[in-house]
Design a protein around this motif. Structure first.
Motif, PDB file in Angstrom:
ATOM      1  N   ARG A 119      -6.139  -6.296  -7.112  1.00 11.97           N
ATOM      2  CA  ARG A 119      -6.807  -7.479  -7.674  1.00 11.97           C
ATOM      3  C   ARG A 119      -6.267  -8.760  -7.065  1.00 11.97           C
ATOM      4  O   ARG A 119      -7.012  -9.734  -6.909  1.00 11.97           O
ATOM      5  N   SER A 120      -4.990  -8.766  -6.717  1.00 14.92           N
ATOM      6  CA  SER A 120      -4.423  -9.936  -6.055  1.00 14.92           C
ATOM      7  C   SER A 120      -5.025 -10.101  -4.659  1.00 14.92           C
ATOM      8  O   SER A 120      -5.374 -11.217  -4.241  1.00 14.92           O
ATOM      9  N   LEU A 121      -5.146  -8.994  -3.924  1.00 12.63           N
ATOM     10  CA  LEU A 121      -5.749  -9.055  -2.600  1.00 12.63           C
ATOM     11  C   LEU A 121      -7.204  -9.510  -2.680  1.00 12.63           C
ATOM     12  O   LEU A 121      -7.669 -10.322  -1.870  1.00 12.63           O
ATOM     13  N   ALA A 122      -7.931  -8.994  -3.665  1.00 10.81           N
ATOM     14  CA  ALA A 122      -9.339  -9.374  -3.824  1.00 10.81           C
ATOM     15  C   ALA A 122      -9.473 -10.850  -4.173  1.00 10.81           C
ATOM     16  O   ALA A 122     -10.429 -11.513  -3.744  1.00 10.81           O
ATOM     17  N   ALA A 123      -8.519 -11.367  -4.949  1.00 10.05           N
ATOM     18  CA  ALA A 123      -8.578 -12.769  -5.371  1.00 10.05           C
ATOM     19  C   ALA A 123      -7.963 -13.717  -4.356  1.00 10.05           C
ATOM     20  O   ALA A 123      -8.134 -14.937  -4.463  1.00 10.05           O
ATOM     21  N   GLY A 124      -7.239 -13.169  -3.385  1.00 10.07           N
ATOM     22  CA  GLY A 124      -6.560 -14.019  -2.419  1.00 10.07           C
ATOM     23  C   GLY A 124      -5.376 -14.749  -3.010  1.00 10.07           C
ATOM     24  O   GLY A 124      -5.024 -15.847  -2.573  1.00 10.07           O
ATOM     25  N   THR A 125      -4.725 -14.156  -4.012  1.00 10.93           N
ATOM     26  CA  THR A 125      -3.569 -14.775  -4.661  1.00 10.93           C
ATOM     27  C   THR A 125      -2.318 -13.942  -4.419  1.00 10.93           C
ATOM     28  O   THR A 125      -2.394 -12.755  -4.081  1.00 10.93           O
ATOM     29  N   GLU A 126      -1.170 -14.557  -4.614  1.00 11.14           N
ATOM     30  CA  GLU A 126       0.106 -13.886  -4.402  1.00 11.14           C
ATOM     31  C   GLU A 126       0.647 -13.403  -5.746  1.00 11.14           C
ATOM     32  O   GLU A 126       0.914 -14.214  -6.635  1.00 11.14           O
ATOM     33  N   PRO A 127       0.817 -12.083  -5.942  1.00 10.03           N
ATOM     34  CA  PRO A 127       1.345 -11.609  -7.223  1.00 10.03           C
ATOM     35  C   PRO A 127       2.841 -11.879  -7.351  1.00 10.03           C
ATOM     36  O   PRO A 127       3.553 -11.951  -6.348  1.00 10.03           O
ATOM     37  N   ALA A 128       3.303 -12.021  -8.580  1.00 10.28           N
ATOM     38  CA  ALA A 128       4.735 -12.099  -8.852  1.00 10.28           C
ATOM     39  C   ALA A 128       5.232 -10.676  -9.038  1.00 10.28           C
ATOM     40  O   ALA A 128       4.761  -9.964  -9.938  1.00 10.28           O
ATOM     41  N   LEU A 129       6.171 -10.249  -8.196  1.00  4.06           N
ATOM     42  CA  LEU A 129       6.612  -8.858  -8.170  1.00  4.06           C
ATOM     43  C   LEU A 129       7.966  -8.720  -8.864  1.00  4.06           C
ATOM     44  O   LEU A 129       8.945  -9.341  -8.444  1.00  4.06           O
ATOM     45  N   LEU A 130       8.019  -7.918  -9.920  1.00  3.68           N
ATOM     46  CA  LEU A 130       9.293  -7.616 -10.569  1.00  3.68           C
ATOM     47  C   LEU A 130       9.948  -6.437  -9.872  1.00  3.68           C
ATOM     48  O   LEU A 130       9.266  -5.532  -9.375  1.00  3.68           O
ATOM     49  N   ALA A 131      11.273  -6.445  -9.843  1.00  9.61           N
ATOM     50  CA  ALA A 131      11.993  -5.324  -9.249  1.00  9.61           C
ATOM     51  C   ALA A 131      11.738  -4.065 -10.066  1.00  9.61           C
ATOM     52  O   ALA A 131      11.698  -4.116 -11.298  1.00  9.61           O
ATOM     53  N   PRO A 132      11.547  -2.920  -9.401  1.00  9.65           N
ATOM     54  CA  PRO A 132      11.340  -1.665 -10.142  1.00  9.65           C
ATOM     55  C   PRO A 132      12.545  -1.348 -11.023  1.00  9.65           C
ATOM     56  O   PRO A 132      13.670  -1.769 -10.746  1.00  9.65           O
ATOM     57  N   GLY A 133      12.284  -0.598 -12.074  1.00 14.76           N
ATOM     58  CA  GLY A 133      13.373  -0.210 -12.968  1.00 14.76           C
ATOM     59  C   GLY A 133      13.079  -0.598 -14.395  1.00 14.76           C
ATOM     60  O   GLY A 133      11.926  -0.841 -14.774  1.00 14.76           O
ATOM     61  N   HIS A 134      14.114  -0.657 -15.192  1.00 15.74           N
ATOM     62  CA  HIS A 134      13.971  -0.957 -16.615  1.00 15.74           C
ATOM     63  C   HIS A 134      13.318  -2.312 -16.828  1.00 15.74           C
ATOM     64  O   HIS A 134      13.703  -3.305 -16.208  1.00 15.74           O
ATOM     65  N   PHE A 135      12.332  -2.360 -17.722  1.00 14.62           N
ATOM     66  CA  PHE A 135      11.634  -3.607 -17.997  1.00 14.62           C
ATOM     67  C   PHE A 135      12.551  -4.588 -18.712  1.00 14.62           C
ATOM     68  O   PHE A 135      13.222  -4.243 -19.689  1.00 14.62           O
ATOM     69  N   ASP A 136      12.566  -5.816 -18.225  1.00 16.57           N
ATOM     70  CA  ASP A 136      13.383  -6.867 -18.819  1.00 16.57           C
ATOM     71  C   ASP A 136      12.475  -8.034 -19.197  1.00 16.57           C
ATOM     72  O   ASP A 136      11.817  -8.617 -18.333  1.00 16.57           O
ATOM     73  N   VAL A 137      12.421  -8.344 -20.501  1.00 15.89           N
ATOM     74  CA  VAL A 137      11.528  -9.398 -20.968  1.00 15.89           C
ATOM     75  C   VAL A 137      11.858 -10.721 -20.295  1.00 15.89           C
ATOM     76  O   VAL A 137      10.972 -11.478 -19.892  1.00 15.89           O
ATOM     77  N   GLY A 138      13.158 -11.011 -20.140  1.00 12.84           N
ATOM     78  CA  GLY A 138      13.559 -12.266 -19.518  1.00 12.84           C
ATOM     79  C   GLY A 138      13.065 -12.381 -18.088  1.00 12.84           C
ATOM     80  O   GLY A 138      12.574 -13.435 -17.661  1.00 12.84           O
TER      81      GLY A 138
END
Length: 386
Positions: A107-126
């Motif tokens: 969807r980012s490629l289709a929209a021409g936008t840059e996604p914010a990528l979180l590091a893989p692993g345990h989800f951190d709300v912060g």
């Protein structure tokens, strides 16, 4: 006509994004993976129509790879844009080798936008909130699974600035497993827009939002089974024609995917999924859907992330068993079990009342973040035998 299929390490979401960009433009197809070993069953080439080999979760004990065409992947993106606030910017907070995470990249490629990528692993709300704060597009979305979402309201209630960031999302898409209604309502009371999605790798991800088909998706229930049609359907399974033939059928001139889920469509076209067809047990002569039981269990205090599995029973044949890693005061005592049985029986019937609650230190998860139900069923059986 064929094209090469390249394995790409999904621990580097940026590398997956780059490879996917090339694949959607007609270059080598992409098969995201999570380790340094190229799977022995990964073909070297795929049909020209395939751009993406998506690993299925294996939650039912049989993982595989779904073959998606660029037409299907981009149709799913267009349907999502039409159902939400339009093309925008996304946060990738899920693994990049499963369809929900890959959808962020498509969807980012289709929209021409840059996604914010979180590091893989345990989800951190912060970390999620920090990534969301870096978005600069007016339309913002992100997919989550229920477990990460569960901690977000606590943080948002304690920190008004966090709540403001969460509210700036046009949609937080929650799918992949049953989402407790109280959790959704709590998030919505904070002003957070939560959309429940339904779909799978075979449909290029979520194609039903809050029970309503999006884009050109069609939904029918045939003999109690949910079937989906539309341009986002996969080509099938890589190197598995028998499985493809069983899952994809042609009816009335349309190609349909047989989901294996039980459900119903209301008179106004809203889909309700009640669970897997293969999660139905017979307890005391009555059919019981473990998915329905789990939905009720997760709405009880302290059991939002509980999992319900089957177990053999000398008298009743099979019974539902609740597994949880929640710390006390989760209702694992005799009184807590009695209250839980009453709550489930009131909604689903006496045969559906859980036989027991098993507490574990950690609920085993698949790489997708879904509970490993096969492992949990085996664990419950082993405990009963010991």
């Amino acid at each position: 006509m064929t094209r090469p299929l390249l394995a790409v390490d999904a621990r580097d979401p940026g590398a997956v994004l780059d490879a996917l960009r090339v694949a959607l433009e007609g270059g080598p197809a992409v098969a995201p993976r999570t380790d340094d070993r190229v799977p022995v069953d990964l073909p070297g080439v795929v049909p020209q129509a395939v751009s993406l080999g998506v690993e299925t979760s294996g939650s039912g004990g049989r993982p595989g790879r779904v073959a998606l065409s660029p037409v299907a992947a981009l149709a799913g993106a267009a349907a999502a844009d039409g159902a939400l606030a339009g093309p925008g910017q996304w946060v990738l907070a899920l693994p990049a080798h499963y369809v929900a995470g890959l959808n962020v990249l498509v969807r980012s490629l289709a929209a021409g936008t840059e996604p914010a990528l979180l590091a893989p692993g345990h989800f951190d709300v912060g970390a999620f909130v920090a990534a969301a704060g870096r978005l600069d597009h007016p339309v913002r979305s992100s997919p989550l699974v229920p477990a990460p979402l569960a901690g977000a309201p606590d943080v948002a209630e304690a920190a008004p600035a966090v709540a403001d960031v969460m509210r700036r999302f046009d949609a937080l898409l929650v799918g992949g497993q049953a989402t407790p209604a109280p959790l959704v309502e709590r998030a919505r009371r904070l002003g957070v827009t939560v959309v429940r999605t339904y779909g799978s790798s075979e449909t290029s991800g979520g194609c039903v939002y809050d029970g309503v088909p999006v884009g050109r998706t069609r939904v029918e229930v045939v003999d109690g089974q949910v079937e989906l049609a539309g341009p986002s359907l996969a080509e099938g399974y890589l190197d598995d024609p028998e499985r493809t033939a069983a899952a994809f059928v042609v009816r009335d001139g349309l190609r349909w995917y047989r989901t294996g889920d039980a459900g119903a469509v209301s008179s106004d076209g809203v889909l309700t999924v009640s669970g897997r067809l293969d999660d139905v047990i017979v307890s005391g002569g009555e059919k019981v859907s473990l998915g329905v039981v789990e939905r009720v269990v997760r709405e009880q205090p302290g059991l939002a992330d509980a999992v319900v599995v089957r177990a053999a029973h000398a008298r009743w044949g099979e019974v539902p068993v609740v597994v949880t890693d929640a710390a006390p005061p989760a209702p694992t005592s005799a009184d807590g079990l009695a209250a839980l049985r009453s709550a489930v029986a009131a909604v689903v019937g006496r045969a559906a009342a859980p036989d027991r609650i098993v507490r574990v230190d950690t609920v085993p998860l698949l790489a997708s973040g879904k509970p490993d139900r096969v492992a949990l069923t085996r664990l419950v059986a082993d405990l009963a035998a010991s």
